[in-house]
Design a protein around this motif. Structure first.
Motif, PDB file in Angstrom:
ATOM      1  N   LYS A  47     108.317 130.534  58.518  1.00 24.40           N
ATOM      2  CA  LYS A  47     108.070 131.108  57.010  1.00 24.40           C
ATOM      3  C   LYS A  47     109.403 131.708  56.512  1.00 24.40           C
ATOM      4  O   LYS A  47     110.045 132.164  57.171  1.00 24.40           O
ATOM      5  CB  LYS A  47     106.864 131.833  57.324  1.00 24.40           C
ATOM      6  CG  LYS A  47     105.412 130.995  57.572  1.00 24.40           C
ATOM      7  CD  LYS A  47     104.243 131.999  57.502  1.00 24.40           C
ATOM      8  CE  LYS A  47     103.091 131.225  57.991  1.00 24.40           C
ATOM      9  NZ  LYS A  47     101.959 132.043  58.436  1.00 24.40           N
ATOM     10  N   TYR A  49     110.076 134.582  53.519  1.00 17.58           N
ATOM     11  CA  TYR A  49     109.381 135.814  52.924  1.00 17.58           C
ATOM     12  C   TYR A  49     110.297 136.417  52.053  1.00 17.58           C
ATOM     13  O   TYR A  49     111.463 136.439  52.305  1.00 17.58           O
ATOM     14  CB  TYR A  49     108.701 137.059  54.027  1.00 17.58           C
ATOM     15  CG  TYR A  49     107.796 136.512  54.687  1.00 17.58           C
ATOM     16  CD1 TYR A  49     106.442 136.608  54.452  1.00 17.58           C
ATOM     17  CD2 TYR A  49     107.862 135.970  56.251  1.00 17.58           C
ATOM     18  CE1 TYR A  49     105.439 135.985  55.354  1.00 17.58           C
ATOM     19  CE2 TYR A  49     107.029 135.688  57.078  1.00 17.58           C
ATOM     20  CZ  TYR A  49     105.826 135.629  56.671  1.00 17.58           C
ATOM     21  OH  TYR A  49     104.792 135.135  57.605  1.00 17.58           O
ATOM     22  N   LYS A 172     108.651 130.118  49.934  1.00 20.15           N
ATOM     23  CA  LYS A 172     108.593 131.492  50.014  1.00 20.15           C
ATOM     24  C   LYS A 172     106.915 131.625  49.956  1.00 20.15           C
ATOM     25  O   LYS A 172     106.306 131.220  49.237  1.00 20.15           O
ATOM     26  CB  LYS A 172     109.247 132.302  48.825  1.00 20.15           C
ATOM     27  CG  LYS A 172     109.003 133.470  49.146  1.00 20.15           C
ATOM     28  CD  LYS A 172     110.052 134.564  48.151  1.00 20.15           C
ATOM     29  CE  LYS A 172     110.348 133.887  46.979  1.00 20.15           C
ATOM     30  NZ  LYS A 172     111.125 134.668  45.911  1.00 20.15           N
ATOM     31  N   LYS A 175     105.637 138.627  50.469  1.00 16.95           N
ATOM     32  CA  LYS A 175     106.659 139.926  50.698  1.00 16.95           C
ATOM     33  C   LYS A 175     106.381 140.293  51.902  1.00 16.95           C
ATOM     34  O   LYS A 175     105.098 140.414  52.269  1.00 16.95           O
ATOM     35  CB  LYS A 175     106.388 140.862  49.520  1.00 16.95           C
ATOM     36  CG  LYS A 175     107.093 140.287  48.121  1.00 16.95           C
ATOM     37  CD  LYS A 175     106.787 141.334  47.282  1.00 16.95           C
ATOM     38  CE  LYS A 175     107.238 140.948  45.770  1.00 16.95           C
ATOM     39  NZ  LYS A 175     106.935 142.074  45.150  1.00 16.95           N
ATOM     40  N   LEU A 176     107.494 141.191  52.392  1.00 14.92           N
ATOM     41  CA  LEU A 176     107.237 141.670  53.811  1.00 14.92           C
ATOM     42  C   LEU A 176     107.280 143.338  53.572  1.00 14.92           C
ATOM     43  O   LEU A 176     107.756 143.647  52.538  1.00 14.92           O
ATOM     44  CB  LEU A 176     108.435 141.530  54.793  1.00 14.92           C
ATOM     45  CG  LEU A 176     108.113 140.267  55.776  1.00 14.92           C
ATOM     46  CD1 LEU A 176     109.345 139.924  56.597  1.00 14.92           C
ATOM     47  CD2 LEU A 176     106.913 140.237  56.407  1.00 14.92           C
TER      48      LEU A 176
END
Length: 176
Positions: A47, A49, A172, A175-176
């Motif tokens: 993934k 992010y 994407k 968010k992290l």
């Protein structure tokens, strides 16, 4: 005829010459051991992010995280002149500028032959980051298991034990 100092000097010179010849023979004999270690590397849950950039507060940088399953038998690399192995998983791709990138995502040092049977299912130690802040327009990424054999005496040897098929960067997800 000769002084004691001259005799001792000749003895040490002869012993150091013999030692250097023995070390050269050891280094050259390491090239006789050819090993072809095999492994299997499977990438899953790959993934991308958006993450806050540590250098600039207002920018976001894309980072890639991929869990992997790694099985490898690296015992053929161990012989009498092997001190240790440095093994690492890399992600290789070309970014939008065409620059080839090779990013280390996981690594380990193997010091004993008993520890050379690798069976790991793990997340990456290091996230995949690009200097351009984005993976858009990047070529598909390939993951590889590589090794660096460090001998007691002689040259370092590099090699590859496993490689995945190219896979595109996923979109994407958040968010992290």
């Amino acid at each position: 005829m000769y002084s004691l100092y001259a005799r001792v000097n000749n003895g040490f010179a002869f012993m150091s010459s013999c030692l250097m010849a023995m070390l050269a023979a050891i280094a050259l004999s390491s090239f006789l051991f050819t090993a072809d270690p095999k492994g299997q590397l499977t990438i899953f849950n790959f993934k991308v992010y958006a993450s806050a950039d540590a250098k600039a507060d207002s920018r976001f940088q894309e980072i890639g995280l991929a869990r992997f399953n790694l099985t490898a038998d690296l015992t053929p690399l161990f012989h009498w002149n092997t001190k240790q192995l440095f093994i690492y998983v890399t992600a290789e791709y070309n970014n939008s500028d065409g620059t080839h990138n090779e990013v280390t995502m996981w690594d380990r040092i193997v010091r004993r032959k008993e520890d050379a049977l690798i069976d790991v299912v793990a997340p990456p130690k290091y996230p995949l980051r690009d200097m351009r802040y984005s993976f858009k327009k990047s070529s598909p990424v390939q993951f590889a298991l590589k090794y660096n054999l460090m001998p007691y005496v002689g040259a370092l040897t590099y090699g590859e034990a496993a490689r995945t098929e190219p896979q595109p960067f996923p979109p994407k997800v958040g968010k992290l």
